[in-house]
Design an enzyme around this catalytic site. Structure first.
Site, PDB file in Angstrom:
ATOM      1  N   LYS A 174       6.374  -0.879   7.503  1.00  0.00           N
ATOM      2  CA  LYS A 174       6.476  -1.695   6.110  1.00  0.00           C
ATOM      3  C   LYS A 174       6.405  -0.809   4.776  1.00  0.00           C
ATOM      4  O   LYS A 174       5.742   0.156   4.897  1.00  0.00           O
ATOM      5  CB  LYS A 174       5.158  -2.296   6.416  1.00  0.00           C
ATOM      6  CG  LYS A 174       4.864  -3.361   5.124  1.00  0.00           C
ATOM      7  CD  LYS A 174       3.916  -4.345   5.235  1.00  0.00           C
ATOM      8  CE  LYS A 174       2.570  -3.992   5.148  1.00  0.00           C
ATOM      9  NZ  LYS A 174       2.066  -3.450   3.848  1.00  0.00           N
ATOM     10  N   GLU A 233       1.741 -10.800  -1.203  1.00  0.00           N
ATOM     11  CA  GLU A 233       0.138 -10.212  -1.279  1.00  0.00           C
ATOM     12  C   GLU A 233      -0.175 -10.899  -2.833  1.00  0.00           C
ATOM     13  O   GLU A 233       0.400 -10.614  -3.953  1.00  0.00           O
ATOM     14  CB  GLU A 233       0.127  -8.904  -1.282  1.00  0.00           C
ATOM     15  CG  GLU A 233      -1.515  -8.672  -1.492  1.00  0.00           C
ATOM     16  CD  GLU A 233      -2.006  -7.247  -0.743  1.00  0.00           C
ATOM     17  OE1 GLU A 233      -1.312  -6.479  -0.399  1.00  0.00           O
ATOM     18  OE2 GLU A 233      -3.181  -7.428  -1.037  1.00  0.00           O
ATOM     19  N   ASP A 258       2.521   0.949   8.285  1.00  0.00           N
ATOM     20  CA  ASP A 258       2.877   1.231   6.782  1.00  0.00           C
ATOM     21  C   ASP A 258       3.326   2.579   6.517  1.00  0.00           C
ATOM     22  O   ASP A 258       2.688   3.497   6.876  1.00  0.00           O
ATOM     23  CB  ASP A 258       1.459   1.074   5.946  1.00  0.00           C
ATOM     24  CG  ASP A 258       1.502  -0.417   5.171  1.00  0.00           C
ATOM     25  OD1 ASP A 258       2.286  -0.922   5.104  1.00  0.00           O
ATOM     26  OD2 ASP A 258       0.060  -0.838   4.999  1.00  0.00           O
ATOM     27  N   ASP A 286      -1.874   0.811   5.571  1.00  0.00           N
ATOM     28  CA  ASP A 286      -2.579   1.941   4.795  1.00  0.00           C
ATOM     29  C   ASP A 286      -4.083   1.586   4.320  1.00  0.00           C
ATOM     30  O   ASP A 286      -4.548   2.436   3.561  1.00  0.00           O
ATOM     31  CB  ASP A 286      -1.831   2.562   3.896  1.00  0.00           C
ATOM     32  CG  ASP A 286      -1.333   1.513   2.843  1.00  0.00           C
ATOM     33  OD1 ASP A 286      -1.553   0.453   2.848  1.00  0.00           O
ATOM     34  OD2 ASP A 286      -0.251   2.057   1.834  1.00  0.00           O
TER      35      ASP A 286
HETATM   36  O1  KIV Z   1      -2.499  -2.097   4.200  1.00  0.00           O
HETATM   37  C1  KIV Z   1      -2.529  -3.296   4.525  1.00  0.00           C
HETATM   38  O2  KIV Z   1      -3.477  -3.789   5.265  1.00  0.00           O
HETATM   39  C2  KIV Z   1      -1.602  -4.372   3.985  1.00  0.00           C
HETATM   40  C3  KIV Z   1      -2.015  -5.908   4.270  1.00  0.00           C
HETATM   41  C4  KIV Z   1      -2.991  -6.232   3.346  1.00  0.00           C
HETATM   42  C5  KIV Z   1      -0.840  -6.801   4.131  1.00  0.00           C
HETATM   43  O3  KIV Z   1      -0.745  -3.840   3.456  1.00  0.00           O
END
Ligand code: KIV
Length: 308
Positions: A117, A186, A87, A48
Site C-alpha cells: 500500500k 481515509e 505499507d 505503518d
Molecule cells: O497504517 C495504517 O494502519 C493505515 C490504515 C489506517 C489505513 O494506513
C-alpha cells in the site's frame, strides 16, 4: 461464514461487483494476525500505524522498511485466508521508480505479503503502474495520508472544499488507471467517499469515510481499545476494552505473586506426586491434566502449530 479459500485480488473485485463489504483490519504480530484470520476478516494490513500503536512514535514518519518487513514476517507466519498487504513506509517509494521497486521486492520476498500500500494519488501513479507491471498488487491510499501530516497541516478531514474534492477524484482515477487493486479512503467526507466508490470499478476501503465505501478498515488497537489510555475517535467503534482487561489481569498477577498465591502447587513440577506428598500440603483441587502434567509441553504461549 466466510468462504475458507484464500482471498485473492480477483475475489476482492468480485466482492465489489456483488456489493459484498470487504473487511480489513491491521495486524502487526503473529497472535493478532491469527485471531484476525480466525475471525474471518478478508484483508490484513500491516500498516505503518504500527509506529504509533506498537512502537510508541507520535507519527508514522519514523517507521522504517526493516520495521515493516519484521512485522510482516510475523503476520504472514499466522495467516492462511486473508489477503495481506504491507505499507511502504515514509519516503521509500520516492526518488525513483527503481528505488521503489527495490523496496517492494524486499517486502514481498522478506516480508511475505501479497501486496503493498502506498499513500498518494496522481503524483505516484507512474510508480504504482511500475509496481503493478512487476506483478505486485497495489492498494492506493488517498484523503488523509498520515505520512504527509505536516504538509496537510495536521490530521484533518479531507473532501470538504471544491479543490479537495476535485483533487480526490483526479487521484482515484489516476490510481485506478495505474492498475491499483483497491483504494483506501481515509477521513474523506461520507458523501464524497460514497460518490467516489460508485464511480470506480475497483473497491474502496474506508476509514472514517462513512458507510458508502466498498469495505472498511480499522486499526487493530482501536477496534479492541488495546492501549493504556485509548483516545476517543469519532470514526472508531470499539468492540472490546482489552487495555482495561490487560491492566486488571496484570494487577491481579502482581498481587498474587506478592501474596505468594501464585504459583500454587498445581503450577509447579514436583519430584513427589502431589497425592503422595505430606497431607498437610495443599494438593490441586481440580482435574486439570495440562496443569498437572510433569512436562511443560510448550513454553511461552501456545506456540506455532506444527505442520507435520
Ligand atoms: O497504517 C495504517 O494502519 C493505515 C490504515 C489506517 C489505513 O494506513
Amino acid at each position: 461464514m466466510a468462504d475458507p479459500k484464500p482471498v485473492t485480488t480477483l475475489k476482492l473485485r468480485k466482492m465489489k461487483e456483488e456489493g459484498t463489504p470487504i473487511v480489513m483490519v491491521t495486524a502487526y504480530d503473529y497472535p493478532s494476525a491469527a485471531l484476525a484470520d480466525e475471525a474471518g476478516v478478508d484483508m490484513i494490513l500491516v500498516g505503518d500505524s504500527l509506529g504509533n500503536v506498537v512502537l510508541g512514535y507520535d507519527s508514522t514518519i519514523p517507521v522504517t522498511l526493516d520495521d515493516m518487513i519484521y512485522h510482516s514476517r510475523a503476520v504472514n507466519r499466522a495467516v492462511k485466508r486473508p489477503f495481506v498487504v504491507t505499507d511502504l513506509p515514509f519516503m521509500t517509494y520516492h526518488g525513483s521508480v527503481d528505488r521503489a521497486l527495490g523496496h517492494v521486492a524486499r517486502i514481498m520476498q522478506e516480508g511475505g505479503s501479497k501486496g503493498v500500500k502506498l499513500e498518494g494519488g496522481r503524483e505516484i501513479a507512474a510508480t504504482v503502474q511500475a509496481i503493478v507491471q512487476a506483478g505486485v498488487p497495489v492498494i492506493g491510499h488517498v484523503g488523509l495520508t498520515p505520512q504527509s501530516v505536516h504538509a496537510l497541516g495536521g490530521y484533518r478531514v479531507q473532501g470538504k472544499s471544491d479543490a479537495q474534492i476535485l483533487k480526490l477524484k483526479e487521484d482515484v482515477q489516476a490510481l485506478e488507471q495505474a492498475g491499483a487493486t483497491a483504494i483506501v479512503l481515509e477521513l474523506v467526507t461520507a458523501e464524497i467517499a460514497a460518490e467516489i466508490s460508485r464511480g470506480l470499478s475497483i473497491p474502496t476501503i474506508g476509514i472514517g469515510s462513512g458507510n458508502g465505501c466498498d469495505g472498511q478498515v480499522l486499526v487493530f488497537h482501536d477496534v479492541l481499545q488495546y492501549e493504556a489510555a485509548p483516545a476517543a475517535k469519532r470514526f472508531v467503534k470499539a468492540y472490546a476494552n482489552i487495555g482495561r482487561d490487560i491492566r486488571e489481569a496484570l494487577t491481579a498477577y502482581a498481587d498474587e505473586v506478592r501474596s505468594r498465591q501464585f504459583p500454587a502447587p498445581e503450577h509447579a513440577f514436583h519430584a513427589v506426586k502431589p497425592q503422595e506428598q505430606n497431607r498437610t500440603e495443599t494438593v490441586p483441587a481440580k482435574d486439570d491434566s495440562a496443569a498437572q502434567s510433569e512436562e511443560p509441553g510448550v513454553l511461552y504461549g501456545a506456540g506455532r502449530p506444527s505442520s507435520n
